[in-house]
Scaffold this active site. Structure first.
Site, PDB file in Angstrom:
ATOM      1  N   ILE A 193      71.927   2.986 -43.388  1.00  0.00           N
ATOM      2  CA  ILE A 193      72.711   2.413 -42.281  1.00  0.00           C
ATOM      3  C   ILE A 193      72.860   0.908 -42.452  1.00  0.00           C
ATOM      4  O   ILE A 193      73.916   0.343 -42.133  1.00  0.00           O
ATOM      5  CB  ILE A 193      72.095   2.782 -40.901  1.00  0.00           C
ATOM      6  CG1 ILE A 193      73.013   2.333 -39.769  1.00  0.00           C
ATOM      7  CG2 ILE A 193      70.697   2.178 -40.722  1.00  0.00           C
ATOM      8  CD1 ILE A 193      74.387   2.959 -39.763  1.00  0.00           C
ATOM      9  N   ASP A 207      69.744   7.438 -35.180  1.00  0.00           N
ATOM     10  CA  ASP A 207      68.400   7.927 -34.867  1.00  0.00           C
ATOM     11  C   ASP A 207      67.494   7.863 -36.080  1.00  0.00           C
ATOM     12  O   ASP A 207      67.951   7.941 -37.228  1.00  0.00           O
ATOM     13  CB  ASP A 207      68.465   9.392 -34.450  1.00  0.00           C
ATOM     14  CG  ASP A 207      68.783  10.276 -35.653  1.00  0.00           C
ATOM     15  OD1 ASP A 207      69.965  10.296 -36.062  1.00  0.00           O
ATOM     16  OD2 ASP A 207      67.865  10.886 -36.241  1.00  0.00           O
ATOM     17  N   GLY A 241      71.671  11.109 -40.517  1.00  0.00           N
ATOM     18  CA  GLY A 241      71.427  10.417 -39.249  1.00  0.00           C
ATOM     19  C   GLY A 241      71.483   8.915 -39.426  1.00  0.00           C
ATOM     20  O   GLY A 241      72.242   8.416 -40.271  1.00  0.00           O
ATOM     21  N   GLU A 242      70.723   8.196 -38.606  1.00  0.00           N
ATOM     22  CA  GLU A 242      70.668   6.717 -38.629  1.00  0.00           C
ATOM     23  C   GLU A 242      71.948   6.072 -38.104  1.00  0.00           C
ATOM     24  O   GLU A 242      72.038   4.859 -38.015  1.00  0.00           O
ATOM     25  CB  GLU A 242      70.423   6.165 -40.046  1.00  0.00           C
ATOM     26  CG  GLU A 242      69.176   6.633 -40.739  1.00  0.00           C
ATOM     27  CD  GLU A 242      69.043   6.043 -42.149  1.00  0.00           C
ATOM     28  OE1 GLU A 242      69.894   5.226 -42.567  1.00  0.00           O
ATOM     29  OE2 GLU A 242      68.064   6.413 -42.841  1.00  0.00           O
ATOM     30  N   GLY A 243      72.973   6.869 -37.840  1.00  0.00           N
ATOM     31  CA  GLY A 243      74.292   6.335 -37.504  1.00  0.00           C
ATOM     32  C   GLY A 243      75.217   6.279 -38.712  1.00  0.00           C
ATOM     33  O   GLY A 243      76.335   5.751 -38.625  1.00  0.00           O
TER      34      GLY A 243
END
Lengths: 352, 352
Positions: free
Chosen positions: A91, A168, A318-320
């Site tokens: 990210i 997340d 995830g992580e955006g």
């Protein structure tokens, strides 16, 4: 509590009209045209600038990790928070390409290590309780976690953010997310539970058993409304959610109340969006789906939300990251909308 | 004539190995991981820089426009070339966002107006002949049009381009492309002919009739190989193609011979890619599919090429716009590949 505003349909119609004047066959830019109009309605101007975007990564641990539902040890959550702080995670790389602000928020990491420099310490608890043994959070912990996300959205909105992304990090959080998606959409675990970070067949079977049993436990514990047959959403989220997932839900709700669009990410984000919409149905109007995750149950969440993702690159990080990857598509859509010549300007004939 | 080189499988394996060391679950970046490895093999380095990219828009007119197969008058081709030269078209906007070189090439526009400043005049003929009445091009015209594209790819390669995009402009060129896709993949017109820039039901029926009749005429005119049942591809292209489509095919072939990857665009590009692969099968290894067009027959072309597009935004504009829209995804894939921290660098534990 503020109510959620409605997007401006008149401005949207003006944007749609402009699209018809640009030098291209009507409709030929497909979803890019829809995107421009979607933002026009929400940024309340027919030719919007590129929205100022901020990314928040919410991190939290999960007691259920002790059940062997993840391919990675729980310590990785805190290690990855340090990696975010150092700028080494996926990210960070994507956000650097886009030049937008990023903030990492510890909502509930289970570690004794000091909070890395630059990370917001908003820890509600050092990880949730095991959601199979009992409620993951107390009502007070849920309220606090929702509040962390609300506060982040409030601050971003006050800084002038016009598009918000929540990412997340949390080992075992696909187990919690699977529980939430099942309970909030009334879907069976077999359609929703996936391999997460990459569990093997035995791990997948174990994870499915855990989700099935946790859903049964929660059903017994909280009961259902006699009329609708539905369980109260706040109870579902307290019993089965995660601290970072609750923070994301609060973030989405507060963004909607402030009329700031949110760009959803993948599986965890989808569970948080379902939670947000369960608590605040009008929040859905402010949600844009970025990508479809390789985690199969994400499609179940998106369908329940009535959202059609922009891309599918078989990602499941995830992580955006999925959301950040689609920012250039939004930029392209809005720049085409504002910068293309019209038929009149270019002296090009229209359709016969 | 040079032969087409092979991508470097050893370098690809080294890139794949690096992906496993980055701080993410293995495979969790999905197609972004594959993209990084694809470029590594072709740019012949395990951690490639972002490829220097050039865009060429090839424009040409089509005699078959007189059959009423397009929603726009033929004069729009020349008007849009002027729009490209003035920077007002969709491809200009997208290329400006990416900062890459763009060149507009008149391979066969049917206009008496002078060539706009900045446009390369490589006109072979002022539009093809009507492909329903007879061959669209002579053999010499086909050779010349292929040569225009080859020359453009040669020059770009000599300037150091590492990724090439060909876009198209030509009223009625979806009719020519439909003929080529049908003839080169042996598919029926019903699966391949679409609405192009937006013909109505009557226009679609007329277009399908024209394609069906032109395919029958060509079959009678050129015959088929007694053994394979196939028609010689150069004859198919001369009979049914367009000058800009032939230039794109030549462009793809020469890029492959020089070991420069090409990023395909939509429907017209798909027809040109099929033509290129029919003439030079090894060129396929250097092709990357950017998007799937809303023009249904594009999927037929992509399937025949064995290519899986990165995105589907329901676009159907051509000009290279679908390809240009995916450049940020390639940039993201390669930047993640080069910039993310490894497990060892970040002190993050791997899978248990």
């Amino acid at each position: 509590m503020k109510t959620v505003p409605q997007p401006d349909k008149q401005v949207e119609a003006a944007a749609r009209d402009r699209q018809l004047q640009l030098t291209k066959p009507p409709g030929s830019l497909g979803r890019l045209e829809d995107l421009a109009c979607w933002f026009a309605a929400r940024l309340r101007t027919p030719i919007p600038d590129i929205p100022r975007t901020e990314v928040f990564v919410f991190a939290g641990d999960h007691g259920v990790a002790a059940r062997g539902v993840s391919a990675f040890p729980q310590s990785v959550t805190g290690q990855m928070v340090a990696n975010f702080a150092a700028g080494g995670a996926a990210i960070n790389v994507l956000v650097a390409l886009e030049g937008c602000r990023i903030e990492v928020v510890d909502v509930g990491v289970a570690t004794d290590a000091p909070t890395p420099k630059g990370v917001r310490n908003a820890r509600v608890r050092a990880g949730t309780r095991d959601l199979l043994g009992g409620p993951a959070m107390t009502d007070a912990e849920l309220t606090a976690a929702l509040g962390v996300g609300e506060e982040c959205a409030r601050e971003a909105s006050q800084r002038g953010a016009q598009l918000l992304i929540a990412g997340d990090m949390g080992i075992a959080n696909t187990t919690s997310a699977a529980c939430l998606i099942c309970a909030l959409t009334q879907t069976t675990p077999e359609r929703v539970v996936g391999r997460g970070t990459g569990v093997d067949d035995a791990g997948l079977a174990r994870k499915t058993e855990v989700v099935t049993a946790a859903l049964a436990r929660t059903r017994r514990a909280i009961g259902a409304d006699a009329d609708s047959g539905k369980q109260p959403p706040a109870q579902i989220i307290a019993h089965l959610g995660g601290l970072e997932i609750a923070a994301m839900a609060g973030f989405y709700m507060e963004a909607a109340r402030r009329g700031v669009p949110v760009l959803l990410d993948g599986y965890i984000s989808g569970a948080a969006a379902l939670a947000a919409v369960a608590l605040e149905p009008a929040a859905r109007e402010w949600m844009l789906a970025s990508h479809r995750s390789a985690e199969g149950g994400h499609a179940v969440a998106l369908q329940a939300l009535g959202l059609n993702p922009l891309i599918d690159m078989s990602m499941r990080l995830g992580e955006g990251t999925g959301a950040a990857l689609t920012l250039p598509i939004i930029r392209a859509a809005l720049t085409l909308h504002s910068k293309m010549a019209t038929f009149a300007q270019a002296g090009v004939a229209g359709a016969t």
